[in-house]
Design a protein around this motif. Structure first.
Motif, PDB file in Angstrom:
ATOM      1  N   ILE A  17       8.291  22.340  42.388  1.00 44.04           N
ATOM      2  CA  ILE A  17       7.976  23.482  43.254  1.00 44.04           C
ATOM      3  C   ILE A  17       8.525  23.261  44.656  1.00 44.04           C
ATOM      4  O   ILE A  17       9.021  24.191  45.310  1.00 44.04           O
ATOM      5  CB  ILE A  17       6.451  23.706  43.285  1.00 44.04           C
ATOM      6  CG1 ILE A  17       5.937  24.091  41.889  1.00 44.04           C
ATOM      7  CG2 ILE A  17       6.074  24.777  44.294  1.00 44.04           C
ATOM      8  CD1 ILE A  17       4.430  24.228  41.799  1.00 44.04           C
ATOM      9  N   ALA A  18       8.455  22.009  45.154  1.00 42.21           N
ATOM     10  CA  ALA A  18       8.937  21.720  46.504  1.00 42.21           C
ATOM     11  C   ALA A  18      10.431  21.958  46.650  1.00 42.21           C
ATOM     12  O   ALA A  18      10.915  22.261  47.749  1.00 42.21           O
ATOM     13  CB  ALA A  18       8.599  20.269  46.863  1.00 42.21           C
ATOM     14  N   ALA A  19      11.188  21.829  45.558  1.00 42.94           N
ATOM     15  CA  ALA A  19      12.643  21.984  45.638  1.00 42.94           C
ATOM     16  C   ALA A  19      13.072  23.445  45.692  1.00 42.94           C
ATOM     17  O   ALA A  19      14.183  23.743  46.174  1.00 42.94           O
ATOM     18  CB  ALA A  19      13.299  21.298  44.438  1.00 42.94           C
ATOM     19  N   ILE A  20      12.245  24.364  45.228  1.00 41.37           N
ATOM     20  CA  ILE A  20      12.672  25.761  45.085  1.00 41.37           C
ATOM     21  C   ILE A  20      13.082  26.395  46.418  1.00 41.37           C
ATOM     22  O   ILE A  20      14.181  26.978  46.513  1.00 41.37           O
ATOM     23  CB  ILE A  20      11.567  26.588  44.389  1.00 41.37           C
ATOM     24  CG1 ILE A  20      11.394  26.108  42.942  1.00 41.37           C
ATOM     25  CG2 ILE A  20      11.905  28.076  44.428  1.00 41.37           C
ATOM     26  CD1 ILE A  20      10.261  26.801  42.205  1.00 41.37           C
ATOM     27  N   PRO A  21      12.259  26.324  47.491  1.00 43.21           N
ATOM     28  CA  PRO A  21      12.682  26.993  48.734  1.00 43.21           C
ATOM     29  C   PRO A  21      13.969  26.421  49.316  1.00 43.21           C
ATOM     30  O   PRO A  21      14.833  27.174  49.768  1.00 43.21           O
ATOM     31  CB  PRO A  21      11.490  26.759  49.674  1.00 43.21           C
ATOM     32  CG  PRO A  21      10.341  26.445  48.796  1.00 43.21           C
ATOM     33  CD  PRO A  21      10.914  25.741  47.625  1.00 43.21           C
ATOM     34  N   ALA A  22      14.117  25.080  49.302  1.00 40.18           N
ATOM     35  CA  ALA A  22      15.317  24.479  49.888  1.00 40.18           C
ATOM     36  C   ALA A  22      16.566  24.824  49.076  1.00 40.18           C
ATOM     37  O   ALA A  22      17.640  25.091  49.646  1.00 40.18           O
ATOM     38  CB  ALA A  22      15.141  22.965  49.976  1.00 40.18           C
ATOM     39  N   ALA A  40      19.713  26.938  50.490  1.00 39.44           N
ATOM     40  CA  ALA A  40      21.093  26.447  50.428  1.00 39.44           C
ATOM     41  C   ALA A  40      22.007  27.462  49.747  1.00 39.44           C
ATOM     42  O   ALA A  40      23.165  27.641  50.160  1.00 39.44           O
ATOM     43  CB  ALA A  40      21.135  25.111  49.687  1.00 39.44           C
ATOM     44  N   LEU A  41      21.507  28.133  48.719  1.00 43.53           N
ATOM     45  CA  LEU A  41      22.294  29.175  48.057  1.00 43.53           C
ATOM     46  C   LEU A  41      22.599  30.317  49.009  1.00 43.53           C
ATOM     47  O   LEU A  41      23.728  30.829  49.060  1.00 43.53           O
ATOM     48  CB  LEU A  41      21.532  29.692  46.833  1.00 43.53           C
ATOM     49  CG  LEU A  41      22.140  30.878  46.091  1.00 43.53           C
ATOM     50  CD1 LEU A  41      23.470  30.481  45.466  1.00 43.53           C
ATOM     51  CD2 LEU A  41      21.179  31.398  45.020  1.00 43.53           C
ATOM     52  N   ILE A  42      21.617  30.728  49.799  1.00 48.79           N
ATOM     53  CA  ILE A  42      21.814  31.836  50.735  1.00 48.79           C
ATOM     54  C   ILE A  42      22.739  31.420  51.876  1.00 48.79           C
ATOM     55  O   ILE A  42      23.602  32.185  52.314  1.00 48.79           O
ATOM     56  CB  ILE A  42      20.450  32.316  51.277  1.00 48.79           C
ATOM     57  CG1 ILE A  42      19.602  32.888  50.138  1.00 48.79           C
ATOM     58  CG2 ILE A  42      20.640  33.361  52.372  1.00 48.79           C
ATOM     59  CD1 ILE A  42      18.185  33.233  50.548  1.00 48.79           C
ATOM     60  N   GLN A  43      22.571  30.182  52.363  1.00 51.70           N
ATOM     61  CA  GLN A  43      23.363  29.722  53.498  1.00 51.70           C
ATOM     62  C   GLN A  43      24.820  29.444  53.136  1.00 51.70           C
ATOM     63  O   GLN A  43      25.743  29.875  53.838  1.00 51.70           O
ATOM     64  CB  GLN A  43      22.755  28.429  54.072  1.00 51.70           C
ATOM     65  CG  GLN A  43      21.666  28.650  55.110  1.00 51.70           C
ATOM     66  CD  GLN A  43      21.319  27.350  55.792  1.00 51.70           C
ATOM     67  OE1 GLN A  43      20.394  26.648  55.382  1.00 51.70           O
ATOM     68  NE2 GLN A  43      22.054  27.016  56.836  1.00 51.70           N
ATOM     69  N   PHE A  44      25.032  28.699  52.054  1.00 54.29           N
ATOM     70  CA  PHE A  44      26.352  28.148  51.786  1.00 54.29           C
ATOM     71  C   PHE A  44      26.961  28.583  50.457  1.00 54.29           C
ATOM     72  O   PHE A  44      28.158  28.399  50.250  1.00 54.29           O
ATOM     73  CB  PHE A  44      26.294  26.616  51.816  1.00 54.29           C
ATOM     74  CG  PHE A  44      25.722  26.060  53.075  1.00 54.29           C
ATOM     75  CD1 PHE A  44      26.444  26.071  54.250  1.00 54.29           C
ATOM     76  CD2 PHE A  44      24.448  25.517  53.092  1.00 54.29           C
ATOM     77  CE1 PHE A  44      25.922  25.560  55.422  1.00 54.29           C
ATOM     78  CE2 PHE A  44      23.915  24.999  54.255  1.00 54.29           C
ATOM     79  CZ  PHE A  44      24.650  25.021  55.427  1.00 54.29           C
ATOM     80  N   ASP A  66      14.617  37.831  45.472  1.00 54.86           N
ATOM     81  CA  ASP A  66      13.999  38.419  46.654  1.00 54.86           C
ATOM     82  C   ASP A  66      13.465  37.275  47.509  1.00 54.86           C
ATOM     83  O   ASP A  66      12.514  36.582  47.120  1.00 54.86           O
ATOM     84  CB  ASP A  66      12.866  39.356  46.238  1.00 54.86           C
ATOM     85  CG  ASP A  66      12.298  40.117  47.422  1.00 54.86           C
ATOM     86  OD1 ASP A  66      12.581  39.733  48.572  1.00 54.86           O
ATOM     87  OD2 ASP A  66      11.546  41.080  47.198  1.00 54.86           O
ATOM     88  N   ALA A  67      14.061  37.060  48.664  1.00 51.37           N
ATOM     89  CA  ALA A  67      13.711  35.895  49.476  1.00 51.37           C
ATOM     90  C   ALA A  67      12.241  35.903  49.877  1.00 51.37           C
ATOM     91  O   ALA A  67      11.568  34.869  49.863  1.00 51.37           O
ATOM     92  CB  ALA A  67      14.592  35.851  50.723  1.00 51.37           C
ATOM     93  N   SER A  68      11.716  37.065  50.240  1.00 49.28           N
ATOM     94  CA  SER A  68      10.323  37.111  50.681  1.00 49.28           C
ATOM     95  C   SER A  68       9.372  36.735  49.555  1.00 49.28           C
ATOM     96  O   SER A  68       8.360  36.072  49.781  1.00 49.28           O
ATOM     97  CB  SER A  68       9.994  38.517  51.204  1.00 49.28           C
ATOM     98  OG  SER A  68      10.208  39.488  50.187  1.00 49.28           O
ATOM     99  N   GLN A  69       9.691  37.148  48.313  1.00 48.24           N
ATOM    100  CA  GLN A  69       8.819  36.800  47.196  1.00 48.24           C
ATOM    101  C   GLN A  69       8.976  35.342  46.788  1.00 48.24           C
ATOM    102  O   GLN A  69       8.003  34.656  46.481  1.00 48.24           O
ATOM    103  CB  GLN A  69       9.126  37.709  46.007  1.00 48.24           C
ATOM    104  CG  GLN A  69       8.740  39.161  46.224  1.00 48.24           C
ATOM    105  CD  GLN A  69       9.004  40.018  44.997  1.00 48.24           C
ATOM    106  OE1 GLN A  69       9.411  39.511  43.963  1.00 48.24           O
ATOM    107  NE2 GLN A  69       8.780  41.321  45.126  1.00 48.24           N
ATOM    108  N   ALA A 100       7.937  18.587  50.604  1.00 43.80           N
ATOM    109  CA  ALA A 100       8.114  17.591  49.546  1.00 43.80           C
ATOM    110  C   ALA A 100       7.046  16.507  49.639  1.00 43.80           C
ATOM    111  O   ALA A 100       6.543  16.028  48.611  1.00 43.80           O
ATOM    112  CB  ALA A 100       9.509  16.967  49.646  1.00 43.80           C
ATOM    113  N   PHE A 101       6.681  16.111  50.862  1.00 46.84           N
ATOM    114  CA  PHE A 101       5.633  15.115  51.051  1.00 46.84           C
ATOM    115  C   PHE A 101       4.294  15.610  50.518  1.00 46.84           C
ATOM    116  O   PHE A 101       3.596  14.903  49.784  1.00 46.84           O
ATOM    117  CB  PHE A 101       5.524  14.767  52.536  1.00 46.84           C
ATOM    118  CG  PHE A 101       4.274  14.003  52.897  1.00 46.84           C
ATOM    119  CD1 PHE A 101       4.173  12.653  52.607  1.00 46.84           C
ATOM    120  CD2 PHE A 101       3.213  14.637  53.522  1.00 46.84           C
ATOM    121  CE1 PHE A 101       3.020  11.940  52.934  1.00 46.84           C
ATOM    122  CE2 PHE A 101       2.066  13.947  53.854  1.00 46.84           C
ATOM    123  CZ  PHE A 101       1.974  12.592  53.562  1.00 46.84           C
TER     124      PHE A 101
END
Length: 376
Positions: free
Chosen positions: A271-276, A280-284, A155-158, A258-259
């Motif tokens: 944790i910083a890597a999870i949204p990106a 990327a999974l949703i986009q490509f 679920d993207a929002s969660q 990430a900074f």
């Protein structure tokens, strides 16, 4: 032999007296420990209750410690102290305005795009389920993948909720930006007068000891914050460049995340890597997602295992367990911002505990296995 025989009763009486004194001190020692524990609980409860006021003040204090170095450099160049403070504040405002404009625009666009990403995820769920079902290691674990399960956990929002919570917490701190800057200015202006105040407060005998402890604390925090900022900046730039090359949306936003989260020890980079990675999974799809994850892994391995140990040397003198526990503790006391400040706060308290013989053992336990690095 006769003299030893005559002294035997005296020695026995002395030993018996010492034993009685030790037995008498045990209840007092237990009472002292219980009293210290009770005081600790009360202090922690007070800090947690006043976290809304303390967090901006702590930010001001740490910013003042960090920017005391450029201010000292300006003063050595014969720049008057008030003008040096003004220049430091102008630099902070300029950098903050640029970052705030870039991030604010990206954040608004990202928030508006979340429904579009959710729709794309629902449209791609069949292909994602087929890809997940083809993974042999999932099959070996007897994990059943279905459309319902995919929508439940993707679920993207969660999944973007954690990112939103952190940004909200940072936004609450930044809304007190004027208070933070004003407090930092007063701290910088008063910093040169601290030695005289310490001398007046503690007297000439203890003033040197108090000044050395304060200088050690400030130097340790300044060194950690300065070097960690440079390493986090390099991490954020590396992530931004990699995501831009791969075409992931909002690379500046994920680079800033990430900074910021690189200041959170142990788990911040993950944790910083999870949204990106999710984006990327949703986009490509899975292929580009794996490339994004690989980029995060390479950047963090290089920074955490190659650059950071060389730049920061022996670190801050805290054991790995203490760093993780302090992350959980300060996060519970001060909220998400406490995670960012967990290491400097723990370093500060460790040095303070080392100054008192009664609490020195606690400072030793908080230290790393390398022994005395912070005056212990």
């Amino acid at each position: 032999m006769q003299r030893a025989a005559r002294n035997a009763p005296v020695l026995a009486a002395a030993v018996d007296g010492l034993h009685r004194m030790a037995m008498a001190d045990e209840p007092q020692r237990a009472s002292r420990i219980l009293l210290n524990l009770a005081a600790f609980v009360i202090i922690v409860a007070g800090i947690r209750a006043a976290s809304g006021l303390l967090v901006p003040f702590l930010f001001s204090a740490f910013l003042a410690i960090l920017f005391a170095t450029p201010m000292g450099w300006l003063q050595r160049k014969r720049v008057p102290k008030p003008l040096a403070v003004v220049l430091v504040v102008l630099i902070i405002l300029a950098v903050g305005s640029i970052i705030g404009t870039l991030v604010g625009t990206s954040l608004v666009d990202f928030t508006r795009a979340i429904p579009r990403y959710e729709a794309r995820l629902r449209a791609q769920q069949g292909a994602l389920v087929a890809w997940l079902q083809s993974l042999t290691w999932l099959q070996s674990l007897n994990v059943e993948v279905s459309n319902e399960l995919l929508l439940q956990y993707l679920d993207a929002s969660q999944l973007f909720g954690l990112f939103g919570t952190l940004i909200t917490s940072l936004g609450q701190v930044l809304t007190n930006g004027a208070l933070i800057l004003i407090t930092m200015v007063f701290i910088l202006l008063e910093m040169s007068g601290f030695p005289a105040k310490i001398l007046a407060a503690f007297g000439e005998t203890e003033a040197g000891f108090a000044r050395s402890n304060f200088a050690e604390m400030a130097n340790s925090i300044r060194s950690y914050l300065g070097l960690k900022t440079l390493i986090s900046l390099a991490t954020g730039v590396g992530v931004t460049v990699w995501l831009t090359i791969l075409g992931v949306d909002f690379p500046v936003l994920w680079g800033l995340l990430a900074f910021v989260l690189n200041f959170v020890p142990n788990i911040g980079s993950f944790i910083a890597a999870i949204p990106a990675v999710l984006l990327a999974l949703i986009q490509f799809g899975p292929g580009r997602m794996l490339l994004v994850a690989l980029g995060y892994l390479v950047v963090n391995i290089v920074m955490a295992n190659l650059v950071e140990p060389r730049v920061m040397g022996r670190g801050v003198g805290l054991s790995t367990l203490v760093v993780f526990v302090s992350l959980v503790f300060w996060g519970w006391v001060l909220g998400p911002i406490g995670m960012l400040l967990s290491v400097p706060l723990t370093v500060m308290f460790r040095i303070a505990l080392a100054t008192d013989p009664g609490t020195r053992w606690v400072a030793v336990l908080l230290g790393s296995e390398r022994g005395s690095e912070v005056g212990i």
